[in-house]
Each structure stands twice: as C-alpha cells, then as structure tokens.
Design a protein around this motif. Structure first.
Motif, PDB file in Angstrom:
ATOM      1  N   ARG A  97       0.731  -1.120  -0.059  1.00 48.68           N
ATOM      2  CA  ARG A  97       0.079   0.025   0.017  1.00 48.68           C
ATOM      3  C   ARG A  97       0.729   1.166  -0.008  1.00 48.68           C
ATOM      4  O   ARG A  97       2.030   1.074   0.386  1.00 48.68           O
ATOM      5  N   THR A  98       0.298   2.464  -0.270  1.00 49.74           N
ATOM      6  CA  THR A  98       1.139   3.753  -0.338  1.00 49.74           C
ATOM      7  C   THR A  98       1.244   4.246   1.022  1.00 49.74           C
ATOM      8  O   THR A  98       2.587   4.894   1.002  1.00 49.74           O
ATOM      9  N   ALA A  99       0.390   4.444   1.747  1.00 46.46           N
ATOM     10  CA  ALA A  99       0.516   4.864   3.101  1.00 46.46           C
ATOM     11  C   ALA A  99       1.339   3.944   4.205  1.00 46.46           C
ATOM     12  O   ALA A  99       1.528   2.825   3.864  1.00 46.46           O
ATOM     13  N   HIS A 100       2.047   4.666   5.013  1.00 50.62           N
ATOM     14  CA  HIS A 100       2.777   3.779   6.078  1.00 50.62           C
ATOM     15  C   HIS A 100       1.570   3.270   7.219  1.00 50.62           C
ATOM     16  O   HIS A 100       0.432   3.709   7.328  1.00 50.62           O
ATOM     17  N   ILE A 101       2.223   2.438   7.931  1.00 45.25           N
ATOM     18  CA  ILE A 101       1.261   1.655   8.803  1.00 45.25           C
ATOM     19  C   ILE A 101       1.855   1.617   9.988  1.00 45.25           C
ATOM     20  O   ILE A 101       2.930   1.933  10.248  1.00 45.25           O
ATOM     21  N   ALA A 102       1.184   1.356  11.005  1.00 40.56           N
ATOM     22  CA  ALA A 102       1.498   1.668  12.396  1.00 40.56           C
ATOM     23  C   ALA A 102       0.985   0.315  13.246  1.00 40.56           C
ATOM     24  O   ALA A 102      -0.290  -0.215  13.159  1.00 40.56           O
ATOM     25  N   LEU A 103       1.873  -0.335  14.023  1.00 40.83           N
ATOM     26  CA  LEU A 103       1.552  -1.458  15.022  1.00 40.83           C
ATOM     27  C   LEU A 103       0.815  -0.721  16.489  1.00 40.83           C
ATOM     28  O   LEU A 103       1.737   0.077  16.933  1.00 40.83           O
ATOM     29  N   VAL A 104      -0.195  -1.051  16.742  1.00 47.18           N
ATOM     30  CA  VAL A 104      -0.864  -0.628  17.916  1.00 47.18           C
ATOM     31  C   VAL A 104      -1.104  -1.509  18.843  1.00 47.18           C
ATOM     32  O   VAL A 104      -1.859  -2.684  18.356  1.00 47.18           O
ATOM     33  N   ALA A 105      -0.991  -1.229  20.087  1.00 46.94           N
ATOM     34  CA  ALA A 105      -1.568  -2.259  21.278  1.00 46.94           C
ATOM     35  C   ALA A 105      -2.691  -1.590  22.016  1.00 46.94           C
ATOM     36  O   ALA A 105      -2.734  -0.357  22.408  1.00 46.94           O
ATOM     37  N   VAL A 106      -3.764  -2.366  22.012  1.00 45.58           N
ATOM     38  CA  VAL A 106      -5.118  -2.110  22.784  1.00 45.58           C
ATOM     39  C   VAL A 106      -5.157  -3.221  23.708  1.00 45.58           C
ATOM     40  O   VAL A 106      -5.499  -4.314  23.471  1.00 45.58           O
ATOM     41  N   GLY A 107      -4.751  -2.876  25.172  1.00 51.16           N
ATOM     42  CA  GLY A 107      -4.969  -4.031  26.003  1.00 51.16           C
ATOM     43  C   GLY A 107      -3.986  -4.972  25.787  1.00 51.16           C
ATOM     44  O   GLY A 107      -2.854  -4.678  25.693  1.00 51.16           O
ATOM     45  N   GLU A 108      -4.307  -6.217  25.545  1.00 43.54           N
ATOM     46  CA  GLU A 108      -3.503  -7.265  25.385  1.00 43.54           C
ATOM     47  C   GLU A 108      -3.664  -7.796  23.777  1.00 43.54           C
ATOM     48  O   GLU A 108      -3.040  -8.796  23.429  1.00 43.54           O
ATOM     49  N   LYS A 109      -4.131  -6.844  23.178  1.00 46.30           N
ATOM     50  CA  LYS A 109      -4.266  -7.086  21.568  1.00 46.30           C
ATOM     51  C   LYS A 109      -3.513  -6.132  20.913  1.00 46.30           C
ATOM     52  O   LYS A 109      -3.488  -5.164  21.156  1.00 46.30           O
ATOM     53  N   LEU A 110      -2.869  -6.697  19.604  1.00 46.44           N
ATOM     54  CA  LEU A 110      -2.060  -5.884  18.507  1.00 46.44           C
ATOM     55  C   LEU A 110      -2.864  -5.869  17.206  1.00 46.44           C
ATOM     56  O   LEU A 110      -3.640  -6.806  16.859  1.00 46.44           O
ATOM     57  N   LYS A 111      -2.591  -4.901  16.515  1.00 48.92           N
ATOM     58  CA  LYS A 111      -3.227  -4.660  15.461  1.00 48.92           C
ATOM     59  C   LYS A 111      -2.575  -3.574  14.621  1.00 48.92           C
ATOM     60  O   LYS A 111      -1.975  -2.799  15.135  1.00 48.92           O
ATOM     61  N   TYR A 112      -2.705  -3.805  13.273  1.00 49.95           N
ATOM     62  CA  TYR A 112      -2.235  -2.604  12.271  1.00 49.95           C
ATOM     63  C   TYR A 112      -3.270  -1.316  12.079  1.00 49.95           C
ATOM     64  O   TYR A 112      -4.394  -2.030  11.770  1.00 49.95           O
ATOM     65  N   ILE A 113      -3.066  -0.434  11.941  1.00 54.08           N
ATOM     66  CA  ILE A 113      -3.967   0.780  11.482  1.00 54.08           C
ATOM     67  C   ILE A 113      -2.921   1.581  10.658  1.00 54.08           C
ATOM     68  O   ILE A 113      -1.613   1.625  10.264  1.00 54.08           O
ATOM     69  N   LEU A 114      -3.616   2.439   9.859  1.00 56.18           N
ATOM     70  CA  LEU A 114      -2.881   3.376   8.865  1.00 56.18           C
ATOM     71  C   LEU A 114      -2.371   4.249   9.525  1.00 56.18           C
ATOM     72  O   LEU A 114      -2.876   5.090  10.588  1.00 56.18           O
ATOM     73  N   ALA A 115      -1.147   5.009   9.276  1.00 55.60           N
ATOM     74  CA  ALA A 115      -0.401   5.781  10.088  1.00 55.60           C
ATOM     75  C   ALA A 115      -0.623   7.241   9.554  1.00 55.60           C
ATOM     76  O   ALA A 115      -0.755   7.344   8.456  1.00 55.60           O
ATOM     77  N   THR A 116      -0.876   8.138  10.653  1.00 48.55           N
ATOM     78  CA  THR A 116      -1.118   9.442  10.088  1.00 48.55           C
ATOM     79  C   THR A 116       0.192  10.381   9.720  1.00 48.55           C
ATOM     80  O   THR A 116       1.511   9.728   9.904  1.00 48.55           O
ATOM     81  N   GLU A 117       0.245  11.727   9.336  1.00 47.72           N
ATOM     82  CA  GLU A 117       1.395  12.360   8.847  1.00 47.72           C
ATOM     83  C   GLU A 117       2.596  12.289   9.806  1.00 47.72           C
ATOM     84  O   GLU A 117       3.833  12.015   9.827  1.00 47.72           O
ATOM     85  N   ASN A 118       2.218  12.723  11.344  1.00 48.29           N
ATOM     86  CA  ASN A 118       3.129  12.985  12.294  1.00 48.29           C
ATOM     87  C   ASN A 118       3.157  11.954  13.454  1.00 48.29           C
ATOM     88  O   ASN A 118       3.402  12.176  14.591  1.00 48.29           O
TER      89      ASN A 118
END
Length: 295
Positions: free
Chosen positions: A118-139
């Motif tokens: 994909r063109t946008a960067h991604i971010a690994l995010v932790a929510v409690g005990e769960k990990l997931k990928y989301i689209l990263a914002t500019e900053n």
C-alpha cells in the motif's frame, strides 16, 4: 395444391464457403478468448492474492502474485503488471471501535513502518492485550497514545491527530480519513498516502465531508473517522527515477510500438479539403471615386 406450386417455384442456392474463410474465422475465435475485463469500482485485483487466516493476526500473510492474470483461467487480463519485489501483506484492522459512554479507549503506538502492498505507512498499535495494524497519520510517533470513542457529546471534541471519533463528535473544519460507509462496518474511504477529507458542515443528523476529489459526501453522524492526514505525503510527488525502479514496483514496460492516435477519442485522420477557388465578382463593379481639393 397452392403450397405444392409455391415449393416447386422455390430455387435453393447452395452457399459455398471456402477453406480460407473457415480457417480465418477459427483463427479469430481462437485468438480472442472470452475474458472478462476488470471494471472500475468492483475491487477485483489482478496483482496479488492474499491468503488470509481465519482469525486476525499481525503476522505477515503469504501472497500469490498474479502478474495481471486471471486466477481461474490463467489468461492475461490486465497488461502492464508483473515482476517486482515480493512483499508480504500486513493485515489492517479497519474497525476502530470504542465505548459509547464514558472515557475513550486508549491505544499505544508500538511501531511505524512502510508497507510494500500500500502507499501509506502503517502503525502497529497495542489495545490492552491485543495487537493490530492501522494506517499511520502524517506525524504519528512511537509511544503516542491514541483515543477512540463512539460517544456523541453535546459539545464537539477537540481531537488530536490519530484519534478516532464519530463524525458528529468532531467540529467543523476537522481533517479526517478512513471514514466508515455505515456505522460499525470499518473505514472504507480515504486510504491513499497523503490524502484527507474535511468536515464542511452538519445538516440534522448528517455530516457533509469534502473528499480528496473535492466532491462532497453526506455521511451519518455515527460513522467513525480518524483525525489527521495520512502519512507518506511525498508519495505522489516522488518521481520513479529509472526504468529499473519501475520494475521493482511491479510495472512491466510497454511494447514500444508506435501507433498513430486514431479512433473515437484520438486524432482523426481526415482527407484534405478540396481546393477552394477564389473568384472576383465583376457583376457589380464599384463606382470610381473622384478626389477634389475643394469641399
């Protein structure tokens, strides 16, 4: 009797078909297989097939590259696709769900990285005990705390970049991306690098958002949206630089065959207009003009 006379007067002429015609027709049918061309807006990709698992995971998923071919018939459908660096797919969790009452849910950014699929960067995010990928914002930075809530407050929320709220909770003029089409179905609109939408106004229980194409869409006020502009802003302004980098991106070169533009929307090849004869009309000559020095 009348029918017998009618059939007796009919003359049946046999049609003679040469072998050359039969061979030409069979060649045309063989060279033009019945392949359905991809239509825009249906989301069918002929570049790769991602092998998703039964449950969501942050492990990179295996990918089968199609090189523009139909996965069933194996015939080339989309030209100009093939080769490229082999990437694994990171599964994005499009649903940013939060509580409808009380304090918002907090999420911590663990890692921000590039994604080859994909063109946008991604971010690994932790929510409690769960990990997931989301689209990263500019900053977006590592260690940043993101907030997610589906509550509709009486006063608009002053949200930070990366936070996810429903459209009705955000003030007018907020820059958003990853907007839901229906509440609870996950972000569907504005995924490309460097793009964003703007909340223009609110009409009853609807929110008007201006999309990157400058077109205005009306969403339900309960549709979720992420605040901020998507990352990798310079993606559209970065030149390819070399033919080899274009091959790394998975784009095949064109044939190089020069062809004059013709057809419906091309330059028309028209014959020159006939010669136009210029004649002098002497039927009504102009009267002579006599000049004098006295008024």
């Amino acid at each position: 009797m009348a029918l017998n006379r009618l059939f007796a007067n009919l003359v049946i002429t046999p049609t003679i078909i040469s072998r050359r015609a039969i061979h030409a027709s069979s060649f045309n049918f063989a060279s033009k297989p019945n392949v359905e061309k991809p239509k825009p807006g249906f989301g069918k990709s002929y570049r790769r097939i991602v092998h998703f698992t039964d449950e969501y995971t942050v492990k990179p998923l295996e990918v089968t590259n199609l090189a523009g071919r139909d996965p069933v018939t194996g015939r080339v459908v989309a030209k100009g696709i093939g080769g490229g660096i082999k990437h694994k797919y990171h599964w994005i969790d499009w649903l940013r769900d939060g509580p409808t009452e009380g304090p918002p849910q907090e999420e911590k950014v663990i890692q921000v990285m590039e994604d080859g699929c994909r063109t946008a960067h991604i971010a690994l995010v932790a929510v409690g005990e769960k990990l997931k990928y989301i689209l990263a914002t500019e900053n977006m930075k590592v260690g940043q705390i993101l907030k997610t809530s589906r509550e509709l407050p009486r006063i608009p929320v002053r949200a930070n970049e990366g936070d996810a709220y429903i459209l009705g909770a955000l003030p007018t003029g907020t820059v958003v991306h990853c907007i839901e089409k229906e509440p609870g179905r996950g972000g569907l609109y504005i995924h490309a690098a460097g793009t964003s939408g703007t909340i223009l106004r609110k009409q009853d229980d609807r929110v008007i958002v201006q999309m990157p194409s400058k077109r205005q869409f009306s969403f339900s006020q309960y549709c979720m949206a992420v605040v901020g502009r998507l990352s990798n802003v310079d993606h559209g302004n970065t030149p390819i630089g070399s033919p080899q980098r274009n091959r790394w991106l998975g784009n095949r070169p064109r044939s190089g065959l020069w062809k004059r533009k013709d057809g419906r929307h091309g330059r028309k090849i028209k014959p020159p207009k006939p010669v136009k004869v210029i004649t002098v009309n002497n039927k009504h000559p102009h009267p002579p003009v006599q000049m004098t020095m006295t008024p």
